[in-house]
Design an enzyme around this catalytic site. Structure first.
Site, PDB file in Angstrom:
ATOM      1  N   GLY A  36       6.973   4.172   9.038  1.00 45.63           N
ATOM      2  CA  GLY A  36       6.228   5.424   9.106  1.00 45.63           C
ATOM      3  C   GLY A  36       6.353   6.032  10.488  1.00 45.63           C
ATOM      4  O   GLY A  36       7.317   5.780  11.214  1.00 45.63           O
ATOM      5  N   SER A  37       5.356   6.804  10.846  1.00 42.39           N
ATOM      6  CA  SER A  37       5.431   7.544  12.100  1.00 42.39           C
ATOM      7  C   SER A  37       5.225   6.618  13.302  1.00 42.39           C
ATOM      8  O   SER A  37       4.587   5.566  13.201  1.00 42.39           O
ATOM      9  CB  SER A  37       4.350   8.630  12.108  1.00 42.39           C
ATOM     10  OG  SER A  37       3.080   8.023  12.013  1.00 42.39           O
ATOM     11  N   THR A  38       5.753   7.050  14.428  1.00 44.35           N
ATOM     12  CA  THR A  38       5.614   6.267  15.657  1.00 44.35           C
ATOM     13  C   THR A  38       4.142   6.187  16.067  1.00 44.35           C
ATOM     14  O   THR A  38       3.684   5.141  16.533  1.00 44.35           O
ATOM     15  CB  THR A  38       6.506   6.886  16.756  1.00 44.35           C
ATOM     16  OG1 THR A  38       7.871   6.690  16.347  1.00 44.35           O
ATOM     17  CG2 THR A  38       6.290   6.235  18.101  1.00 44.35           C
ATOM     18  N   ALA A  54       1.461   6.075  14.144  1.00 42.29           N
ATOM     19  CA  ALA A  54       0.786   5.036  13.352  1.00 42.29           C
ATOM     20  C   ALA A  54       1.318   3.656  13.745  1.00 42.29           C
ATOM     21  O   ALA A  54       0.548   2.685  13.818  1.00 42.29           O
ATOM     22  CB  ALA A  54       1.000   5.290  11.866  1.00 42.29           C
ATOM     23  N   LYS A 102       0.862  -1.188   0.000  1.00 37.94           N
ATOM     24  CA  LYS A 102       0.000   0.000   0.000  1.00 37.94           C
ATOM     25  C   LYS A 102       0.896   1.236   0.000  1.00 37.94           C
ATOM     26  O   LYS A 102       1.301   1.723   1.051  1.00 37.94           O
ATOM     27  CB  LYS A 102      -0.924   0.037   1.219  1.00 37.94           C
ATOM     28  CG  LYS A 102      -1.951   1.158   1.090  1.00 37.94           C
ATOM     29  CD  LYS A 102      -2.380   1.766   2.406  1.00 37.94           C
ATOM     30  CE  LYS A 102      -1.363   2.637   3.050  1.00 37.94           C
ATOM     31  NZ  LYS A 102      -0.970   3.861   2.311  1.00 37.94           N
ATOM     32  N   GLU A 123       9.366   0.127  11.469  1.00 35.35           N
ATOM     33  CA  GLU A 123      10.485   1.071  11.348  1.00 35.35           C
ATOM     34  C   GLU A 123       9.888   2.458  11.527  1.00 35.35           C
ATOM     35  O   GLU A 123       9.175   2.933  10.647  1.00 35.35           O
ATOM     36  CB  GLU A 123      11.151   0.955   9.966  1.00 35.35           C
ATOM     37  CG  GLU A 123      11.751  -0.401   9.664  1.00 35.35           C
ATOM     38  CD  GLU A 123      12.967  -0.705  10.498  1.00 35.35           C
ATOM     39  OE1 GLU A 123      13.571   0.238  11.044  1.00 35.35           O
ATOM     40  OE2 GLU A 123      13.307  -1.891  10.612  1.00 35.35           O
ATOM     41  N   CYS A 163      14.210   9.554   8.388  1.00 34.29           N
ATOM     42  CA  CYS A 163      14.033   9.003   9.737  1.00 34.29           C
ATOM     43  C   CYS A 163      15.348   8.975  10.506  1.00 34.29           C
ATOM     44  O   CYS A 163      15.353   9.114  11.720  1.00 34.29           O
ATOM     45  CB  CYS A 163      13.442   7.597   9.656  1.00 34.29           C
ATOM     46  SG  CYS A 163      14.399   6.502   8.627  1.00 34.29           S
TER      47      CYS A 163
HETATM   48  P1  NAD Z   1       2.662   7.943   8.462  1.00 31.60           P
HETATM   49  O1  NAD Z   1       2.811   7.048   9.624  1.00 31.60           O
HETATM   50  O2  NAD Z   1       1.633   8.978   8.500  1.00 31.60           O
HETATM   51  O3  NAD Z   1       2.340   7.066   7.154  1.00 31.60           O
HETATM   52  C1  NAD Z   1       3.186   6.029   6.705  1.00 31.60           C
HETATM   53  C2  NAD Z   1       2.385   5.077   5.857  1.00 31.60           C
HETATM   54  O4  NAD Z   1       1.437   4.400   6.664  1.00 31.60           O
HETATM   55  C3  NAD Z   1       1.560   5.724   4.748  1.00 31.60           C
HETATM   56  O5  NAD Z   1       1.488   4.800   3.676  1.00 31.60           O
HETATM   57  C4  NAD Z   1       0.190   5.892   5.408  1.00 31.60           C
HETATM   58  O6  NAD Z   1      -0.856   5.939   4.459  1.00 31.60           O
HETATM   59  C5  NAD Z   1       0.109   4.643   6.245  1.00 31.60           C
HETATM   60  N1  NAD Z   1      -0.647   4.712   7.488  1.00 31.60           N
HETATM   61  C6  NAD Z   1      -0.730   5.754   8.353  1.00 31.60           C
HETATM   62  N2  NAD Z   1      -1.447   5.388   9.439  1.00 31.60           N
HETATM   63  C7  NAD Z   1      -1.789   4.097   9.263  1.00 31.60           C
HETATM   64  C8  NAD Z   1      -2.520   3.147  10.040  1.00 31.60           C
HETATM   65  N3  NAD Z   1      -3.031   3.479  11.229  1.00 31.60           N
HETATM   66  N4  NAD Z   1      -2.689   1.904   9.562  1.00 31.60           N
HETATM   67  C9  NAD Z   1      -2.163   1.547   8.367  1.00 31.60           C
HETATM   68  N5  NAD Z   1      -1.460   2.401   7.575  1.00 31.60           N
HETATM   69  C10 NAD Z   1      -1.286   3.652   8.025  1.00 31.60           C
HETATM   70  O7  NAD Z   1       4.118   8.529   8.200  1.00 31.60           O
HETATM   71  P2  NAD Z   1       4.596   9.525   7.063  1.00 31.60           P
HETATM   72  O8  NAD Z   1       4.254  10.904   7.464  1.00 31.60           O
HETATM   73  O9  NAD Z   1       4.138   9.057   5.734  1.00 31.60           O
HETATM   74  O10 NAD Z   1       6.181   9.277   7.088  1.00 31.60           O
HETATM   75  C11 NAD Z   1       7.022   9.941   7.951  1.00 31.60           C
HETATM   76  C12 NAD Z   1       7.398   9.078   9.132  1.00 31.60           C
HETATM   77  O11 NAD Z   1       8.026   7.867   8.703  1.00 31.60           O
HETATM   78  C13 NAD Z   1       8.401   9.738  10.032  1.00 31.60           C
HETATM   79  O12 NAD Z   1       8.013   9.581  11.368  1.00 31.60           O
HETATM   80  C14 NAD Z   1       9.685   8.974   9.763  1.00 31.60           C
HETATM   81  O13 NAD Z   1      10.603   8.996  10.810  1.00 31.60           O
HETATM   82  C15 NAD Z   1       9.199   7.617   9.481  1.00 31.60           C
HETATM   83  N6  NAD Z   1      10.186   6.839   8.705  1.00 31.60           N
HETATM   84  C16 NAD Z   1      10.881   5.840   9.344  1.00 31.60           C
HETATM   85  C17 NAD Z   1      11.840   5.117   8.662  1.00 31.60           C
HETATM   86  C18 NAD Z   1      12.587   4.014   9.351  1.00 31.60           C
HETATM   87  O14 NAD Z   1      13.123   3.168   8.671  1.00 31.60           O
HETATM   88  N7  NAD Z   1      12.639   3.975  10.668  1.00 31.60           N
HETATM   89  C19 NAD Z   1      12.096   5.396   7.319  1.00 31.60           C
HETATM   90  C20 NAD Z   1      11.384   6.421   6.696  1.00 31.60           C
HETATM   91  C21 NAD Z   1      10.414   7.135   7.408  1.00 31.60           C
END
Ligand code: NAD
Length: 486
Positions: free
Chosen positions: A232-234, A236, A180, A254, A288
């Site tokens: 993604g974000s902590t 989520a 997704k 991650e 990140c």
């Molecule tokens: P986000 O969590 O808003 O979204 C990430 C992805 O998850 C998107 O595809 C979104 O549509 C989906 N999503 C969001 N909430 C969800 C849920 N409850 N259930 C299922 N899917 C969901 O994050 P973002 O704003 O897109 O990305 C930025 C974040 O990602 C930052 O916090 C960054 O640190 C983190 N990140 C971490 C790494 C790592 O490897 N640790 C790498 C890149 C980015």
């Protein structure tokens, strides 16, 4: 690009399938604020179709039953096709999320390809099935079998990097996958789907449905999914982990970071600044692993602040497609506003702006730009030092001695990355061993795909890359062959 980037279908079950609804996603250039492509927005019904295809391919299809070597050959073919399209992939990502082309042509496309090659080498050596002496006198067979249907959910900031780190080990292990992509960055995923199909991945083994958060939640909770791999974000990540916990689904996360770069007094300041420029502000600060807390000794504090101010103020901000650009726009207006709020907050908290501050960079009235900003006199208790800003904002925090520097680095909810800058390699390694972070660099920060990557604390659970990253897509099975005489 003259050819349209619009799409009207999802890649499901090995074919381009019409979406279940007429909803669309508009991909908007963060540089021009203009729509560059329109693609279908995934709905729960599209996710259901993708999971059904992946489920069927896993339960009855050839992929999980092929030998690891046969799967390696298909992924090898994909790698060859991908290698030929790196420039195109880099351009797509710069277009959809504004990554400077210099970064896209390093980390957004070539690095994911290098990751595939590293995983191929790891898969060739992986102990898929081993026989070991048992404790009861007879041999035991230990197998690593595919975990099942994987939901892969990447973010927009490094979309191919975070998709590849899930899809490729999943494929090598014999899993089937529903990806997704984030709604901001569906275009790179379409190209990836085409290349996987061209490489001969069987029908239903990989499926792509770009959609927003709610549809992501539907995918995570879907009973047909065996494992969720999320970046993604902590915030989520916490929600996803709780759903997976309830359902006893395998999950790897991650998440975010607030990493610290420790500058010791014997560091070569010029080389350190070159390093900090990259690790602090790569991808316009939307990384990140960005090391946005710069820790400098009280003795050397003014020199570090001055050098950093000079370095950051000389960085080229502007059009992501310009090869000279070092800092591009933020991915979206909401991200621009978020960064601006943190810059205002830092000032309210009493930190001193030495470069940047709110307002648009010169000559950039259009596009979601912010001014690269350096804060001095930052206390590690301030919110700008504790929360992930995800933009080009650095905070310089003073320390008393090395122990104090390690204490401050560890005084964080996160633990993803970090560096130490020093003329003494041994002292650097000593600091590296003491900081609670999943990855750490001494006078450098280069991810090595042969080694595990991931976070301590709120930065995540599990690891990507290396044999450990492949193991996350396998389940262990022990087989006790008949023992003579029993
Ligand atoms: P986000 O969590 O808003 O979204 C990430 C992805 O998850 C998107 O595809 C979104 O549509 C989906 N999503 C969001 N909430 C969800 C849920 N409850 N259930 C299922 N899917 C969901 O994050 P973002 O704003 O897109 O990305 C930025 C974040 O990602 C930052 O916090 C960054 O640190 C983190 N990140 C971490 C790494 C790592 O490897 N640790 C790498 C890149 C980015």
């Amino acid at each position: 690009m003259t050819q349209t980037l619009d799409r009207d279908a999802f890649f499901i079950g090995g074919t381009w399938r019409a979406p279940a609804t007429a909803e669309t996603l508009q991909v908007v250039s963060p540089h021009t604020e203009e729509v560059v492509a329109t693609v279908p927005a995934g709905s729960p019904a599209d996710v259901d179709a993708a999971v059904a295809a992946a489920r069927q391919a896993f339960d009855t299809g050839p992929w999980p039953r092929m030998s690891p070597q046969e799967r390696i050959e298909v992924v090898q073919a994909f790698s060859g096709l991908y290698a030929a399209r790196l420039a195109e992939m880099a351009d797509l990502i710069s277009l959809e999320m504004g990554s400077p082309t210099s970064f896209s042509n390093l980390a957004q496309a070539p690095a994911p390809w290098m990751m595939v090659e590293a995983f191929l080498g790891i898969a060739r050596e992986f102990p898929w099935e081993e026989t070991r002496p048992g404790a009861l006198g007879a041999d035991v067979i230990v197998r690593r079998e595919p975990v099942g249907v994987v939901a892969a959910i990447p973010p927009w900031n490094v979309p191919q990097f975070t998709t590849m780190s899930k899809v490729v080990p999943a494929l090598l292990a014999g899993c089937t996958v529903v990806v997704k992509p984030a709604p901001e960055t569906p275009l790179d995923a379409y190209l990836m789907a085409e290349l996987l199909a061209e490489a001969g991945v069987p029908d239903g083994v990989v499926n792509f449905v770009a959609a927003g958060r709610e549809v992501g939640e539907h995918l995570v909770a879907h009973p047909g999914v065996d494992k969720v791999a999320f970046t993604g974000s902590t915030a989520a990540g916490r929600k996803i982990a709780s759903v997976c916990g309830e359902q006893l689904k395998r999950v790897s996360l991650e998440l975010g970071g607030k990493s610290a770069a420790i500058v010791l007094d014997d560091a070569d300041l010029g080389a350190t600044m070159e390093g900090l420029k990259f690790i602090g502000l790569m991808n316009s600060g939307q990384a990140c692993v960005a090391q946005t807390r710069i820790l400098a000794s009280r003795r050397n504090y003014a020199a570090v602040v001055d050098a950093l101010a000079e370095t950051v103020s000389s960085m080229a901000v502007g059009d992501p497609m310009d090869p000279a650009t070092e800092v591009g726009p933020m991915v979206a207006q909401r991200q621009q506003e978020r960064v601006e709020k943190y810059i205002a907050l830092g000032q309210e908290e009493g930190a001193r702006v030495v470069v940047g501050g709110n307002g648009r960079p010169d000559g950039l009235d259009r596009g979601w730009y912010v001014r690269p900003t350096v804060f001095a006199d930052v206390d590690n208790r301030m919110r700008i030092a504790r929360e992930e800003i995800f933009g080009p904002v650095l905070s310089v925090i003073p320390f008393d001695d090395v122990d104090d520097a390690v204490r401050i680095a560890n005084d964080s909810d996160y633990g993803l990355a970090g560096t130490v800058w020093t003329g003494d390699q041994e002292a650097g390694l000593d600091v590296a061993r003491r900081v609670r972070a999943g990855t750490y660099g001494v006078n450098t920060y280069t991810m090595d795909f042969a080694a595990p990557f991931g976070g301590h604390k709120a930065s995540g659970i599990g690891r990507e890359f290396g044999p450990e990253g492949l193991a996350h897509y396998t389940e262990l099975k022990s087989i006790y062959p008949t023992t003579p005489g029993m």
